[in-house]
Write a protein that holds these residues in place. Sequence first.
Motif, PDB file in Angstrom:
ATOM      1  N   THR D  67      69.567  67.296  -5.520  1.00 20.40           N
ATOM      2  CA  THR D  67      69.933  66.470  -4.736  1.00 20.40           C
ATOM      3  C   THR D  67      69.028  65.064  -5.404  1.00 20.40           C
ATOM      4  OG1 THR D  67      68.328  66.394  -3.341  1.00 20.40           O
ATOM      5  CG2 THR D  67      70.424  67.787  -2.846  1.00 20.40           C
ATOM      6  N   VAL D  93      73.250  60.589  -4.965  1.00 20.81           N
ATOM      7  CA  VAL D  93      73.849  59.447  -4.256  1.00 20.81           C
ATOM      8  C   VAL D  93      73.773  57.906  -4.817  1.00 20.81           C
ATOM      9  CG1 VAL D  93      73.355  58.324  -2.021  1.00 20.81           C
ATOM     10  CG2 VAL D  93      72.939  61.019  -2.108  1.00 20.81           C
ATOM     11  N   ILE D 239      79.035  62.406   0.337  1.00 19.11           N
ATOM     12  CA  ILE D 239      78.792  61.221  -0.255  1.00 19.11           C
ATOM     13  C   ILE D 239      79.658  60.443  -0.596  1.00 19.11           C
ATOM     14  CG2 ILE D 239      77.953  60.349  -2.590  1.00 19.11           C
ATOM     15  CD1 ILE D 239      76.292  62.972  -2.832  1.00 19.11           C
TER      16      ILE D 239
END
Lengths: 290, 290, 290, 290
Positions: D67, D93, D239
């Motif tokens: 992540t 992200v 997301i």
Amino acid sequence: MIQSVAFLGLGAMGYRMAAHLPEHFDTVYVWNRNFEKAKQHAAEYGTQAAELNQAVQADVIFSCLPTSADVEALIENLNIKSGAIWIDCTSGVPESAQKLAASLKEQNIDYLDAPVSGQTIGAENATLTVMVGGNAQAFEKALPAIQAVGKLIKHVGASGAGFAVKAVNNMLMAVNLCAAAEGALTLKAHGVNLAEALDCINASSGKSNATETILPQRVLNRTFPLTFALPLLAKDTGIAVDLVRQAKISAPIIGLTQSLIQAANDTSEPNSDFSSAVKMYESWSKITIE
Amino acid sequence: MIQSVAFLGLGAMGYRMAAHLPEHFDTVYVWNRNFEKAKQHAAEYGTQAAELNQAVQADVIFSCLPTSADVEALIENLNIKSGAIWIDCTSGVPESAQKLAASLKEQNIDYLDAPVSGQTIGAENATLTVMVGGNAQAFEKALPAIQAVGKLIKHVGASGAGFAVKAVNNMLMAVNLCAAAEGALTLKAHGVNLAEALDCINASSGKSNATETILPQRVLNRTFPLTFALPLLAKDTGIAVDLVRQAKISAPIIGLTQSLIQAANDTSEPNSDFSSAVKMYESWSKITIE
Amino acid sequence: MIQSVAFLGLGAMGYRMAAHLPEHFDTVYVWNRNFEKAKQHAAEYGTQAAELNQAVQADVIFSCLPTSADVEALIENLNIKSGAIWIDCTSGVPESAQKLAASLKEQNIDYLDAPVSGQTIGAENATLTVMVGGNAQAFEKALPAIQAVGKLIKHVGASGAGFAVKAVNNMLMAVNLCAAAEGALTLKAHGVNLAEALDCINASSGKSNATETILPQRVLNRTFPLTFALPLLAKDTGIAVDLVRQAKISAPIIGLTQSLIQAANDTSEPNSDFSSAVKMYESWSKITIE
Amino acid sequence: MIQSVAFLGLGAMGYRMAAHLPEHFDTVYVWNRNFEKAKQHAAEYGTQAAELNQAVQADVIFSCLPTSADVEALIENLNIKSGAIWIDCTSGVPESAQKLAASLKEQNIDYLDAPVSGQTIGAENATLTVMVGGNAQAFEKALPAIQAVGKLIKHVGASGAGFAVKAVNNMLMAVNLCAAAEGALTLKAHGVNLAEALDCINASSGKSNATETILPQRVLNRTFPLTFALPLLAKDTGIAVDLVRQAKISAPIIGLTQSLIQAANDTSEPNSDFSSAVKMYESWSKITIE
């Protein structure tokens, strides 16, 4: 003992809320970006129109602004009185409440998120519902000030909890409104008498504030009076979706309703009341809910 | 002038509804598939347990069965009295009402779809809401019989309109319940005090029968009392979706809610109350609404 | 042995499909409501323009009409040759296929629901995909006729199965198209280069016919060529939702997509290609997918 | 001229990607939290297992972690070589990419978000698709390094654009998969032969990667091989929803699909492949897609 109180933001709600404070407190400062409104309030209700820096020397400071971003911008460079309690009646963002509470705590100031419901009539009669998040002791100390404007006052949790309850409340209202519109259109398409049908539903398990109040008082009579703007409902339903995302839970109806309110807002005329959201459905079906 | 009345189907609702008829009419026949229940009703309330063929010689015939398919099967080979009015209190299918009304009309019998709301307590106190579809003159003639069991009684349109209103009412209840569950879980995930939050919502714009009654009286106390079975709600939400399809309109929240109630029903335990639908959400989030 | 074949309905698909039949069969009747088109076909391809009653004396009868209702109306009073096989290439309703198959069986006629995919280019090249429902022996007997127009030909189940597969196929196309539009708008709103992004997606797991073909060939170039009308897609997605309802299963995305296509159709201009559904999204976001 | 390259994070993808680097660059550092894996890689492919601080002295630094939070934590206290280019292949992200790009820029380091698709087989064959966001000049300079692992390489926009395209791609895949599952269950409930039906759909407009690859290779054969974990798909769909929210557009199908994937993930067994999402639908309908 609260002796001085300030009220920042004299919009449709704030103007009426601040009017009750002189009955309870010796010193009441009012401030508004358009300062003429503050002067008018002082003349009308015996409050004191004050510059921002003076106002934030009060024991208790109310704010009632359009968004959390407005409150954050306002607070940024203020020199607030140590020991004061800031009561933010904005329909704001829980994360912002947590940030503000933490940063104001460093200056020995308590921040409570305290959004209200009850519309202008509730503000006028000091019968608002106030859902408060933040430190429990600060809530106890602030209670006399909140009681000057509200009737049902609840401490619902830590910082951000008040904003969260308000966002979820408005989301439920949006869901119930959209569903009521879908149901009304379905019935009308089948030739059902809508007024009689609503009477039945309002005496039955399907009733909600949408079927009892919004449809009869705003939609069926085609008035759509602007008391709560559709973009603000779009903002609040967005806050609710963000809460769902942060909690990592699954809330399909909340998600879909936000999409629908967003689309309704994107296709609405300027200055539309939230109840105008039903017009999107009407434009689809070419049926009018009346 | 109505002199004789029959009541077919003595379930939880019908048993209580039929009990009021002897106060208003000389002859009251009752019938039930399990005939012992009819005999028990006669002993308890002074009605007459009658064979089906005798019962349908009454001036007015009530039916209250689980589904429209049950009513259709019952009516199929009956020799009903010419000039009678059939009042069907089943939560049924509008299309079925239209078919039955048309075919009974050929035998000089009026058929009214007249579903009720108000639960067993309303049946017991003769305070039910009755939403009636069908011929307006037949409605006027049947009114004294309906008034024996109901309080708010509305003629909402032509044949099928009563069933349509009931289906939409139950759909709105399902939407409001699912949304309330999603909102409650979101708030609880964020540490909000749920009871206090519900108090605030019930004084605000987000309130519905789901937040005022169902969550506090069935879910938060974990009782889920079986008064309206989840499969029946699944059936009713399905009827609402079929109405949307027939009207060729777009009703996204109604559609999604039917999918959710269907899934909740498919994964529920036997004999689940409709309020158990929230348990599907609880199994997803591992959070309990209490 | 099939010696004579008829083709009823010379629309954009049927006209091209029927053109291949003379290569394989001695006698080929063609019929169309606007009979001039049948004559034109006969002149162009050596078929015989025939009255309806003559056409249905063929060993195999194809039909390709807008809806099942049209087929039912056509068949109603026809005196079809005993022993014939009726191959219905309409994108129709499974329930209608079951009814027609049953009633034609009583006249010793087999009915196969055999919708096609592949568009006009596939019809022109006899490379259509044909998904066939109905009696397996009838399918075997009809295969040489179907092979004259199709390439991938599958017997997918009993009567109605062919229509069901077609409806689900078109529903999946609608879902994939709506999702691709939502994704494209999201990316464009964030300043992403859409053409490059689609290239990436089409080399990745998110690809579908919508991203590979529909967006690049119909939407990004703003041509929206009318080859499959949006109202027909609305009809087909409705058939898919009805299949879900009849199966009593939960299919939330199918349900939502039908609502969206219905709304897109209700707000579209006349003669819109199915790909114009994305314009509803564009009108919401004020962003153009280009 | 790139002379030294580092690869941080030797998971299923990274291990295979880093293996290609020695063919193109003189010095290749590899690092992994579990350092044994780095040593194993060095032994197997002639790379150099290096401490983190040494690795980030390379001209180009790849990272491939679960992540964005992992990447942010990794970068926090690093002393990266001035003038280096950081290529982050995490499915991350967009907002994080923007933050990292800005803060690394202050240290004269370029950051590119460069997520990949193509699975382990694509990593093994250096045929990955790479969607890159960030400064265009940095992209040009980094291209030779990216070409060592990828085949289709696109600069899709500014910082965050690469992550955005990946999130939308995975969202589309999730939509198409859920829809395919709903469609398959609907067909099976109606007795349709699923394998034949899929053959037809895959030759028609409803085809997608879900119908062509995922259903046949993972679901119908009941293998659900763990190559991309369901929690990661839940993260990626989240997301995508956040991107929709930030853009303030309406994307109902994206929103609903995220809710469904979240619920599927919440009720899945540990170590479930993303394709196991269909098991939620199967548990609802009691029908198996096989």
